[in-house]
Structures are given as structure tokens and as C-alpha cells.
Scaffold this active site. Sequence first.
Site, PDB file in Angstrom:
ATOM      1  N   CYS A 192       0.833  -1.203   0.000  1.00  0.00           N
ATOM      2  CA  CYS A 192       0.000   0.000   0.000  1.00  0.00           C
ATOM      3  C   CYS A 192       0.869   1.255   0.000  1.00  0.00           C
ATOM      4  O   CYS A 192       0.491   2.282  -0.563  1.00  0.00           O
ATOM      5  CB  CYS A 192      -0.917   0.001   1.218  1.00  0.00           C
ATOM      6  SG  CYS A 192      -2.228  -1.237   1.127  1.00  0.00           S
ATOM      7  N   CYS A 340      13.279   5.756  -6.278  1.00  0.00           N
ATOM      8  CA  CYS A 340      11.816   5.672  -6.206  1.00  0.00           C
ATOM      9  C   CYS A 340      11.417   6.336  -4.902  1.00  0.00           C
ATOM     10  O   CYS A 340      12.111   7.240  -4.433  1.00  0.00           O
ATOM     11  CB  CYS A 340      11.348   4.212  -6.286  1.00  0.00           C
ATOM     12  SG  CYS A 340      11.917   3.175  -4.928  1.00  0.00           S
TER      13      CYS A 340
END
Length: 383
Positions: A192, A340
Amino acid sequence: MIFTKEELERYSRHLIIPDFNIEGQRKLKAAKVLVVGSGGLGAPLLSYLVAAGVGNIGIVDFDTVDESNLQRQILFTVDDVERPKVEAAAERLRKQNPFVNIKTYNTVLTSQNALDIIKDYDVVADGTDNFPTRYLVNDACVLLNKVNVYASIFRFEGQASVFNYTDKDGSVGPNYRDLFPSPPPPGLVPSCAEGGVLGVLPGILGSLQANEVIKVITGIGETLSGRLFLFDALSFETRTLKIHRNPDNPLNGENPTQAELIDYEQFCGIPTQEEKSKVKEISARELYELIEGKKDFQLLDVREPYEYDIANLGGELIPLNQIEEQAERVASNKQVIVHCRSGKRSQQAIKQLEKKHGFTNLYNLRGGLLAWAEEIDDRVAKY
């Protein structure tokens, strides 16, 4: 099982249900439920179990409250940020119902401690968000003959089931390994934190978990044992699939091959610390010095376009799922810094490029944009 006058008043709406009444409430008060994870799923799950009067609840979580949790983890407030989740959750839950005993485990659930923790509980509710812990919880429950009430969420979709449940005829239902014999390849299914989740979705699935826990304890209704419930919040469509025992299940199939807990990080293909160290890394401070020194290097961002639009460092965007087919855009004649949000996807991108295209000049930004926000500029963390 004796109730005080205050308890009888508190649970009066349960007591007047003909199929539930005082007997159901007695079973709840005597029960011992362990909730693994107090985040998105754990927050509503714990709230409703405590409100319902489950007498003894254990909470396992090693994490601290982060601002990004507040979008969905309704147990916490801004005052709880940076506090251990189990500590903040227990404090809130005790105020919600002082008649419930709450025990906290501020630790990572591992193959070394799982059996010792789980053995003292009747039912385990799995609110975790990663595959190694899901397999660990499942295997420990099967080995200890405990019921495992499961749910998972991602973006707009959720699923739930009840594993290892013994019905009234004495038949044991399927478990997580019957549904998913082996984990997906690492990185294929984002967490998530990496892929996002609609804030209300864990509230829906966590409430369904609480419902199943209460049914398991009291014996009312039919549980989700042998069935997988699927929910799509966008279309508001639901499906319920049947699950069957797998004769090849290594835990309780026809010829079991596993009688103890294993290394679940290795089972799920998660790189070891030694393997992680093989990827060359650079710190946020070192990247900052490269930028300030106007050094010749390429900065590569492997997140999704919507993430890039929210916050970026000005690097060239090539999403992870396109990295191999767009390898020609990656420089081979100078240093390339790949990043990232947290450093996980960029590490995977580097491994793919090194393995398939032979790159030797790639460096992972250790900790990703989260580390950059912590050490250099906190504005990029506000997403």
C-alpha cells in the site's frame, strides 16, 4: 462468566438479539484474539472487537505512527505521530472499553517468536500488508491449530476469508496456502505504501474481519471458511469464490513436508542483507553533493507518472514496469542514480537492468525520496 451492571448496559444491544444474547456475550468476554498489525485493517478491526466486548486482545506491531497513516488508520491522531503504534492503539482502545484486557507486542513477528506469541490466543486476525508475514501467520496458525481471519487491500480492491477453521462436523477448512501455494515474484504486487489505497477501503475490510472474528467466537451464522470474498470499491461489485483444500499443501495436505516455521523472507524471494548489499548505493547527502557540484550523471526516477507529478527531483521518468523495454534511455557511459519513493523499486530496476543488459554504472538512492525528505528537503515527503 460474570458481568457488571455497567457491562450489561454497554452490551445491551447484543443481549437482546435472540440468536446472540448473554451466551454470545459470555463467549466474547472469554475469548482471546491476537491482531497482527494495527494499521489500515487493524484499526477498524481492533475498534470493533473492543467495542463488542472481546475480553482479551493482543496487538502485534513494530511500526510507529506516520503522518501518511492518518488517511486511513483511524485509531491514531496527529498527536500520535512517531509514537509506537501498539502504544497509541492500546491507549485509545482502553478508553473505548475499560472492560477489555489488552496486551501489546512492540516487535516484528518472526519465525522465532510467532509460535510463542500465537499459542496463547484462540483466534488470529491478520491485518498485515506483506507476503512473508501472511505466510508466517498462516503457517503458525495451522501448526498450532488456530483460526486465521484474513483480509488484504490494494488501491480500490479488498478480499477476506477465514482459514484453518474447524466446522461443527470436525472438518478443517482450507488455509492461505491452499489459496496461494506460492507467493508472487518480489515486486510484482506493490505494498500500500508503494501502490496506494483508498482510505475507506481498509475500514470496510477491517470491519468484515471483525464480523468474522465474532462469528468464529460465538458460533453464530456461517463464516467465510472455504470462501474468498472479493470487493471492488469503485464498481461496488462483490464476488465470493469457493476455496478447497489442496492435497499438495505442505502443512496439512496428503503428504505434509513442513512441520515447523521457515525463513519466509527467503520463501517469498526477498533479498537478504548480503544480496541487497550487492546493489551499489548512494546516500541522499551524496546525491545532493553531486547536484550542487554540477557533476555529469543521470538521475532516473522509476515511480509512476502520477507520483512524479506530485513530487520529483527532476530526474528522467521511466516507470519500473517499462524499465527493461526502455533500457536504451539509460546511460552506459556515466554514473546513473536510480530512485523511487523508498528505494525498493529502484533496487529492483537496477537488478533487472544489470541482469538483462549488463549495466555496471547504476547506483540506488538509499531510502529513496523518503531519505531525501529526511536529510535534504522535507517538501518532497508531503505526498
